[in-house]
Enzyme design. Sequence first.
Site, short mmCIF file in Angstrom:
data_model
loop_
_atom_site.label_atom_id
_atom_site.label_comp_id
_atom_site.label_asym_id
_atom_site.label_seq_id
_atom_site.Cartn_x
_atom_site.Cartn_y
_atom_site.Cartn_z
CE LYS A 128 46.52 -36.76 21.86
NZ LYS A 128 45.60 -36.77 20.74
CG LEU B 250 48.87 -34.30 30.64
CD1 LEU B 250 48.45 -33.01 29.97
CD2 LEU B 250 49.46 -34.00 32.02
CG PHE C 237 37.24 -35.12 28.30
CD1 PHE C 237 37.66 -34.46 27.16
CD2 PHE C 237 36.06 -34.73 28.90
CE1 PHE C 237 36.93 -33.40 26.63
CE2 PHE C 237 35.30 -33.67 28.38
CZ PHE C 237 35.75 -33.01 27.24
CE LYS D 73 47.90 -20.89 16.57
NZ LYS D 73 46.70 -20.82 17.43
CB SER E 269 45.63 -21.61 13.16
OG SER E 269 45.45 -20.95 14.35
NE ARG F 198 49.69 -15.88 29.21
CZ ARG F 198 49.82 -15.56 27.95
NH1 ARG F 198 48.75 -15.52 27.17
NH2 ARG F 198 50.99 -15.29 27.42
CD GLU G 116 36.80 -5.72 27.25
OE1 GLU G 116 37.92 -5.35 27.64
OE2 GLU G 116 36.18 -5.26 26.28
CB SER G 117 35.62 -12.82 25.17
OG SER G 117 36.44 -13.68 25.93
CD GLU H 235 47.32 -22.20 25.25
OE1 GLU H 235 47.35 -20.97 25.23
OE2 GLU H 235 46.60 -22.88 24.49
N1 LIG Z 1 36.89 -19.37 22.85
C1 LIG Z 1 37.80 -18.54 23.35
N2 LIG Z 1 39.06 -18.96 23.57
C2 LIG Z 1 39.96 -18.08 24.05
C3 LIG Z 1 39.63 -16.73 24.34
N3 LIG Z 1 40.73 -16.10 24.82
C4 LIG Z 1 41.71 -17.03 24.84
N4 LIG Z 1 41.27 -18.22 24.38
C5 LIG Z 1 42.05 -19.47 24.24
O1 LIG Z 1 43.26 -19.31 24.94
C6 LIG Z 1 44.39 -19.33 24.05
C7 LIG Z 1 45.47 -18.40 24.53
O2 LIG Z 1 44.95 -17.17 24.86
P1 LIG Z 1 45.81 -16.05 25.61
O3 LIG Z 1 46.29 -16.57 26.90
O4 LIG Z 1 45.02 -14.79 25.61
O5 LIG Z 1 47.07 -15.99 24.68
P2 LIG Z 1 47.50 -15.01 23.60
O6 LIG Z 1 48.27 -15.82 22.61
O7 LIG Z 1 48.20 -13.86 24.26
O8 LIG Z 1 46.17 -14.44 22.98
P3 LIG Z 1 45.16 -15.01 21.88
O9 LIG Z 1 45.70 -16.31 21.35
O10 LIG Z 1 45.05 -13.95 20.86
O11 LIG Z 1 43.81 -15.19 22.56
C8 LIG Z 1 43.78 -18.99 22.70
O12 LIG Z 1 44.60 -19.49 21.67
C9 LIG Z 1 42.44 -19.70 22.79
O13 LIG Z 1 42.58 -21.10 22.60
C10 LIG Z 1 38.28 -16.30 24.09
O14 LIG Z 1 37.88 -15.15 24.30
N5 LIG Z 1 37.43 -17.23 23.58
N1 LIG Z 2 45.46 -25.83 24.22
C1 LIG Z 2 44.60 -26.44 23.40
N2 LIG Z 2 44.31 -27.74 23.59
C2 LIG Z 2 43.45 -28.40 22.80
N3 LIG Z 2 42.82 -27.83 21.76
C3 LIG Z 2 43.07 -26.54 21.51
C4 LIG Z 2 43.97 -25.77 22.31
N4 LIG Z 2 44.00 -24.51 21.83
C5 LIG Z 2 43.16 -24.49 20.78
N5 LIG Z 2 42.61 -25.68 20.57
C6 LIG Z 2 41.66 -26.06 19.51
O1 LIG Z 2 42.38 -26.27 18.31
C7 LIG Z 2 41.60 -25.87 17.19
C8 LIG Z 2 42.40 -24.89 16.36
O2 LIG Z 2 42.61 -23.77 17.16
P1 LIG Z 2 43.49 -22.53 16.81
O3 LIG Z 2 44.85 -22.72 17.36
O4 LIG Z 2 43.34 -22.21 15.37
O5 LIG Z 2 42.63 -21.43 17.58
P2 LIG Z 2 42.88 -20.56 18.86
O6 LIG Z 2 43.10 -21.44 20.04
O7 LIG Z 2 41.73 -19.63 18.98
O8 LIG Z 2 44.21 -19.82 18.53
P3 LIG Z 2 44.64 -18.30 18.34
O9 LIG Z 2 45.49 -18.03 19.55
O10 LIG Z 2 45.45 -18.37 17.07
O11 LIG Z 2 43.43 -17.44 18.24
C9 LIG Z 2 40.30 -25.29 17.77
O12 LIG Z 2 39.31 -26.28 17.72
C10 LIG Z 2 40.68 -24.94 19.19
O13 LIG Z 2 39.54 -25.02 20.05
#
Ligand SMILES: Nc1nc2c(ncn2[C@@H]2O[C@H](COP(=O)(O)OP(=O)(O)OP(=O)(O)O)[C@@H](O)[C@H]2O)c(=O)[nH]1
Ligand SMILES: Nc1ncnc2c1ncn2[C@@H]1O[C@H](COP(=O)(O)OP(=O)(O)OP(=O)(O)O)[C@@H](O)[C@H]1O
Length: 208
Positions: free
Chosen positions: A19, A22, A40, A46, A50, A104, A112-113, A138
């Site tokens: 942090k 960056l 920002f 995590k 979760s 990625r 798709e979302s 990440e």
């Molecule tokens: N709000 C939102 N965040 C997303 C979505 N897809 C991915 N993300 C964010 O991107 C992160 C990594 O997504 P991916 O690159 O698809 O990685 P993954 O671990 O293969 O898949 P997921 O964590 O199940 O989405 C997630 O943990 C979310 O923080 C989405 O459809 N909506």
């Molecule tokens: N790379 C990131 N940097 C900063 N905040 C993040 C990042 N990824 C997720 N967050 C935030 O951290 C909080 C907790 O996210 P959490 O990891 O439970 O969800 P997610 O990103 O949707 O993960 P998952 O892959 O498990 O679906 C949420 O407010 C989310 O927006």
Amino acid sequence: MNQWDIFLAPYKQAIDELKIKLKGIRKQYEREGKSSPIEFVTGRVKPIPSIIEKANQRGIQFDKLSEEMYDIAGLRMMCQFVDDIDIVVELLKNRKDFEVVEERDYIKDTKESGYRSYHVIVKYPIETLDGQRFILAEIQIRTLAMNFWATIEHTLRYKYDGDYPPEIQHRLERAAEAAYLLDEEMSEIREEIKEAQKYYTEQRSELR
Ligand SMILES: Nc1nc2c(ncn2[C@@H]2O[C@H](COP(=O)(O)OP(=O)(O)OP(=O)(O)O)[C@@H](O)[C@H]2O)c(=O)[nH]1
Ligand SMILES: Nc1ncnc2c1ncn2[C@@H]1O[C@H](COP(=O)(O)OP(=O)(O)OP(=O)(O)O)[C@@H](O)[C@H]1O
């Protein structure tokens, strides 16, 4: 300290260090009187529930978490304009203090979302009492509009567990389209905005 605190400590350290680093890029732009491609930066470790839920869903064994769950340490870099994202990705790739090991592009390949963002996974070395250790983190790079949509969608996803009523689904699709159009419009007037920001910064520093 319990087992989770011990496991997560190096991730906390990596997030704290990254942090500062960056955010430091933005400060350097400011010092040089240049407009920054970074608006920002946020970061988080995590949450434990979760991590457990994701590990169960993906069948990740707990002794494989460090290798197989990339987002235990997560950062976000928000940009004003879509073109700034490429600049930020290049900046990250050129750094010597970590290595980009995966990219990625969910901007070219929108999910798709409706989700758009550019993700990089970095391998970041931390120094510990037992020597150097590599942590995967990440970094999500996105515009303010992409961030707005993703934040709202994430909240709703949590409430509905991803199973949206049709009306909400429809609204989210329209909102994703609106966020895309906002990015397009802002890109069109990018130079105008940048000049106005420079003028504003100069005026402000003259007043100091
Ligand atoms: N709000 C939102 N965040 C997303 C979505 N897809 C991915 N993300 C964010 O991107 C992160 C990594 O997504 P991916 O690159 O698809 O990685 P993954 O671990 O293969 O898949 P997921 O964590 O199940 O989405 C997630 O943990 C979310 O923080 C989405 O459809 N909506
Ligand atoms: N790379 C990131 N940097 C900063 N905040 C993040 C990042 N990824 C997720 N967050 C935030 O951290 C909080 C907790 O996210 P959490 O990891 O439970 O969800 P997610 O990103 O949707 O993960 P998952 O892959 O498990 O679906 C949420 O407010 C989310 O927006």
